[in-house]
Design a protein around this motif. Structure first.
Motif, PDB file in Angstrom:
ATOM      1  N   GLN A   1     -10.742 -83.236 -43.529  1.00 61.08           N
ATOM      2  CA  GLN A   1     -10.990 -84.590 -44.016  1.00 61.08           C
ATOM      3  C   GLN A   1     -12.219 -85.189 -43.342  1.00 61.08           C
ATOM      4  O   GLN A   1     -13.064 -85.799 -44.000  1.00 61.08           O
ATOM      5  CB  GLN A   1      -9.765 -85.479 -43.790  1.00 61.08           C
ATOM      6  CG  GLN A   1      -8.623 -85.168 -44.719  1.00 61.08           C
ATOM      7  CD  GLN A   1      -7.381 -85.958 -44.373  1.00 61.08           C
ATOM      8  OE1 GLN A   1      -6.910 -85.923 -43.240  1.00 61.08           O
ATOM      9  NE2 GLN A   1      -6.844 -86.669 -45.344  1.00 61.08           N
TER      10      GLN A   1
ATOM     11  N   TYR B   1     -15.302 -83.507 -44.597  1.00 60.67           N
ATOM     12  CA  TYR B   1     -15.585 -83.938 -45.964  1.00 60.67           C
ATOM     13  C   TYR B   1     -16.340 -85.268 -45.973  1.00 60.67           C
ATOM     14  O   TYR B   1     -17.309 -85.429 -46.708  1.00 60.67           O
ATOM     15  CB  TYR B   1     -14.277 -84.069 -46.763  1.00 60.67           C
ATOM     16  CG  TYR B   1     -14.538 -84.250 -48.220  1.00 60.67           C
ATOM     17  CD1 TYR B   1     -14.742 -83.154 -49.033  1.00 60.67           C
ATOM     18  CD2 TYR B   1     -14.627 -85.514 -48.781  1.00 60.67           C
ATOM     19  CE1 TYR B   1     -15.012 -83.303 -50.376  1.00 60.67           C
ATOM     20  CE2 TYR B   1     -14.901 -85.676 -50.120  1.00 60.67           C
ATOM     21  CZ  TYR B   1     -15.093 -84.572 -50.912  1.00 60.67           C
ATOM     22  OH  TYR B   1     -15.379 -84.728 -52.234  1.00 60.67           O
TER      23      TYR B   1
ATOM     24  N   THR C   1     -20.098 -84.763 -44.467  1.00 60.28           N
ATOM     25  CA  THR C   1     -21.098 -83.901 -45.095  1.00 60.28           C
ATOM     26  C   THR C   1     -21.705 -84.537 -46.335  1.00 60.28           C
ATOM     27  O   THR C   1     -21.043 -85.274 -47.053  1.00 60.28           O
ATOM     28  CB  THR C   1     -20.528 -82.516 -45.444  1.00 60.28           C
ATOM     29  OG1 THR C   1     -21.607 -81.672 -45.860  1.00 60.28           O
ATOM     30  CG2 THR C   1     -19.499 -82.581 -46.556  1.00 60.28           C
ATOM     31  N   GLU C   2     -22.955 -84.238 -46.557  1.00 64.65           N
ATOM     32  CA  GLU C   2     -23.655 -84.657 -47.771  1.00 64.65           C
ATOM     33  C   GLU C   2     -23.845 -83.460 -48.704  1.00 64.65           C
ATOM     34  O   GLU C   2     -24.299 -83.626 -49.832  1.00 64.65           O
ATOM     35  CB  GLU C   2     -25.023 -85.247 -47.410  1.00 64.65           C
ATOM     36  CG  GLU C   2     -24.939 -86.549 -46.645  1.00 64.65           C
ATOM     37  CD  GLU C   2     -24.340 -87.675 -47.467  1.00 64.65           C
ATOM     38  OE1 GLU C   2     -24.627 -87.759 -48.674  1.00 64.65           O
ATOM     39  OE2 GLU C   2     -23.565 -88.466 -46.899  1.00 64.65           O
TER      40      GLU C   2
ATOM     41  N   TYR D   1     -22.979 -80.927 -51.313  1.00 74.53           N
ATOM     42  CA  TYR D   1     -21.957 -80.865 -52.344  1.00 74.53           C
ATOM     43  C   TYR D   1     -21.244 -79.517 -52.381  1.00 74.53           C
ATOM     44  O   TYR D   1     -20.087 -79.439 -52.788  1.00 74.53           O
ATOM     45  CB  TYR D   1     -22.530 -81.246 -53.725  1.00 74.53           C
ATOM     46  CG  TYR D   1     -23.097 -80.106 -54.523  1.00 74.53           C
ATOM     47  CD1 TYR D   1     -22.313 -79.428 -55.447  1.00 74.53           C
ATOM     48  CD2 TYR D   1     -24.425 -79.712 -54.370  1.00 74.53           C
ATOM     49  CE1 TYR D   1     -22.840 -78.391 -56.190  1.00 74.53           C
ATOM     50  CE2 TYR D   1     -24.950 -78.681 -55.106  1.00 74.53           C
ATOM     51  CZ  TYR D   1     -24.159 -78.019 -56.020  1.00 74.53           C
ATOM     52  OH  TYR D   1     -24.661 -76.988 -56.750  1.00 74.53           O
TER      53      TYR D   1
ATOM     54  N   TRP E   1     -20.302 -77.762 -49.741  1.00 76.29           N
ATOM     55  CA  TRP E   1     -19.228 -77.905 -48.757  1.00 76.29           C
ATOM     56  C   TRP E   1     -18.109 -78.751 -49.341  1.00 76.29           C
ATOM     57  O   TRP E   1     -16.934 -78.448 -49.214  1.00 76.29           O
ATOM     58  CB  TRP E   1     -19.742 -78.586 -47.483  1.00 76.29           C
ATOM     59  CG  TRP E   1     -20.335 -77.635 -46.478  1.00 76.29           C
ATOM     60  CD1 TRP E   1     -21.654 -77.383 -46.282  1.00 76.29           C
ATOM     61  CD2 TRP E   1     -19.623 -76.825 -45.551  1.00 76.29           C
ATOM     62  NE1 TRP E   1     -21.811 -76.475 -45.283  1.00 76.29           N
ATOM     63  CE2 TRP E   1     -20.571 -76.109 -44.806  1.00 76.29           C
ATOM     64  CE3 TRP E   1     -18.275 -76.653 -45.273  1.00 76.29           C
ATOM     65  CZ2 TRP E   1     -20.222 -75.224 -43.815  1.00 76.29           C
ATOM     66  CZ3 TRP E   1     -17.933 -75.762 -44.273  1.00 76.29           C
ATOM     67  CH2 TRP E   1     -18.892 -75.057 -43.552  1.00 76.29           C
ATOM     68  N   LYS E   2     -18.534 -79.845 -49.982  1.00 73.88           N
ATOM     69  CA  LYS E   2     -17.544 -80.769 -50.527  1.00 73.88           C
ATOM     70  C   LYS E   2     -16.655 -80.087 -51.564  1.00 73.88           C
ATOM     71  O   LYS E   2     -15.446 -80.245 -51.542  1.00 73.88           O
ATOM     72  CB  LYS E   2     -18.218 -81.992 -51.146  1.00 73.88           C
ATOM     73  CG  LYS E   2     -18.690 -82.973 -50.118  1.00 73.88           C
ATOM     74  CD  LYS E   2     -19.127 -84.264 -50.760  1.00 73.88           C
ATOM     75  CE  LYS E   2     -19.287 -85.300 -49.669  1.00 73.88           C
ATOM     76  NZ  LYS E   2     -19.161 -86.644 -50.123  1.00 73.88           N
TER      77      LYS E   2
ATOM     78  N   LEU F   1     -12.650 -79.580 -51.425  1.00 73.91           N
ATOM     79  CA  LEU F   1     -11.762 -80.067 -52.482  1.00 73.91           C
ATOM     80  C   LEU F   1     -10.804 -78.969 -52.939  1.00 73.91           C
ATOM     81  O   LEU F   1      -9.611 -79.207 -53.140  1.00 73.91           O
ATOM     82  CB  LEU F   1     -12.566 -80.595 -53.668  1.00 73.91           C
ATOM     83  CG  LEU F   1     -13.281 -81.922 -53.476  1.00 73.91           C
ATOM     84  CD1 LEU F   1     -14.135 -82.249 -54.692  1.00 73.91           C
ATOM     85  CD2 LEU F   1     -12.301 -83.043 -53.192  1.00 73.91           C
TER      86      LEU F   1
ATOM     87  N   THR G   1      -8.628 -88.639 -52.197  1.00 80.74           N
ATOM     88  CA  THR G   1     -10.005 -88.159 -52.036  1.00 80.74           C
ATOM     89  C   THR G   1     -10.464 -87.429 -53.289  1.00 80.74           C
ATOM     90  O   THR G   1     -11.580 -87.652 -53.775  1.00 80.74           O
ATOM     91  CB  THR G   1     -10.120 -87.220 -50.816  1.00 80.74           C
ATOM     92  OG1 THR G   1      -9.767 -87.954 -49.640  1.00 80.74           O
ATOM     93  CG2 THR G   1     -11.518 -86.658 -50.672  1.00 80.74           C
TER      94      THR G   1
ATOM     95  N   GLU H   1     -13.561 -88.627 -55.971  1.00 79.53           N
ATOM     96  CA  GLU H   1     -14.710 -87.791 -56.337  1.00 79.53           C
ATOM     97  C   GLU H   1     -14.950 -87.742 -57.837  1.00 79.53           C
ATOM     98  O   GLU H   1     -15.991 -87.273 -58.285  1.00 79.53           O
ATOM     99  CB  GLU H   1     -14.559 -86.379 -55.768  1.00 79.53           C
ATOM    100  CG  GLU H   1     -14.705 -86.337 -54.265  1.00 79.53           C
ATOM    101  CD  GLU H   1     -15.966 -87.025 -53.772  1.00 79.53           C
ATOM    102  OE1 GLU H   1     -17.071 -86.742 -54.263  1.00 79.53           O
ATOM    103  OE2 GLU H   1     -15.848 -87.874 -52.863  1.00 79.53           O
TER     104      GLU H   1
ATOM    105  N   ASP I   1     -18.119 -89.535 -58.263  1.00 77.67           N
ATOM    106  CA  ASP I   1     -19.261 -89.122 -57.445  1.00 77.67           C
ATOM    107  C   ASP I   1     -20.538 -89.055 -58.284  1.00 77.67           C
ATOM    108  O   ASP I   1     -20.494 -88.891 -59.507  1.00 77.67           O
ATOM    109  CB  ASP I   1     -18.983 -87.742 -56.822  1.00 77.67           C
ATOM    110  CG  ASP I   1     -19.920 -87.439 -55.673  1.00 77.67           C
ATOM    111  OD1 ASP I   1     -19.572 -87.786 -54.534  1.00 77.67           O
ATOM    112  OD2 ASP I   1     -21.010 -86.883 -55.923  1.00 77.67           O
TER     113      ASP I   1
ATOM    114  N   LEU J   1     -19.127 -82.284 -58.751  1.00 72.08           N
ATOM    115  CA  LEU J   1     -17.971 -82.816 -58.029  1.00 72.08           C
ATOM    116  C   LEU J   1     -17.049 -83.582 -58.971  1.00 72.08           C
ATOM    117  O   LEU J   1     -15.827 -83.533 -58.822  1.00 72.08           O
ATOM    118  CB  LEU J   1     -18.413 -83.701 -56.867  1.00 72.08           C
ATOM    119  CG  LEU J   1     -19.035 -82.949 -55.694  1.00 72.08           C
ATOM    120  CD1 LEU J   1     -19.600 -83.916 -54.665  1.00 72.08           C
ATOM    121  CD2 LEU J   1     -18.038 -82.018 -55.045  1.00 72.08           C
TER     122      LEU J   1
END
Length: 108
Positions: A6, A9, A12-13, A15, A17-18, A22, A44, A48, A51, A56
């Motif tokens: 969390q 998440y 980080t910027e 995407y 990784w995001k 997820l 979360t 998104e 986003d 995402l």
């Protein structure tokens, strides 16, 4: 581990990784759906859906569709409303996965 993911998440910027995080959240929700740490993960994923990155947005639709049987009714209603909004998205992939999601929620 969930707290670490969390935190990562939020920080980080990237995407890539995001979206990997997820998908990890999806696995956690499937494995321990009644755990007290699950509602923030679902929140979360839902966040998104708004986003700036289309990938995402549609990944969130896919994940929430996969979790449709595990979500409480009030959450399902919120997800369906967001997916209906995404049917107007400028990105065709977002529209496509929103439509699939609505079918999964039997809302079309």
């Amino acid at each position: 581990m969930i707290k670490h993911l969390q935190k990562q998440y939020v920080e980080t910027e990237n995407y890539l990784w995001k979206f990997n995080i997820l998908y990890t959240f999806e696995v956690v929700v499937k494995e321990v759906p009644t755990d007290a740490r699950v509602p923030p993960l679902i929140a979360t994923i839902m966040d998104e859906m708004d986003d700036n990155v289309p990938n995402l947005r549609f990944i969130s639709c896919r994940i929430l569709s996969n979790l449709s049987d595990l979500l409480p009714e009030d959450v399902k209603q919120k997800v369906v409303e967001k997916m209906k909004q995404q049917m107007e998205d400028t990105d065709r992939d977002v529209r496509y996965y929103a439509a699939l999601g609505l079918k999964a929620f039997k809302a079309m």
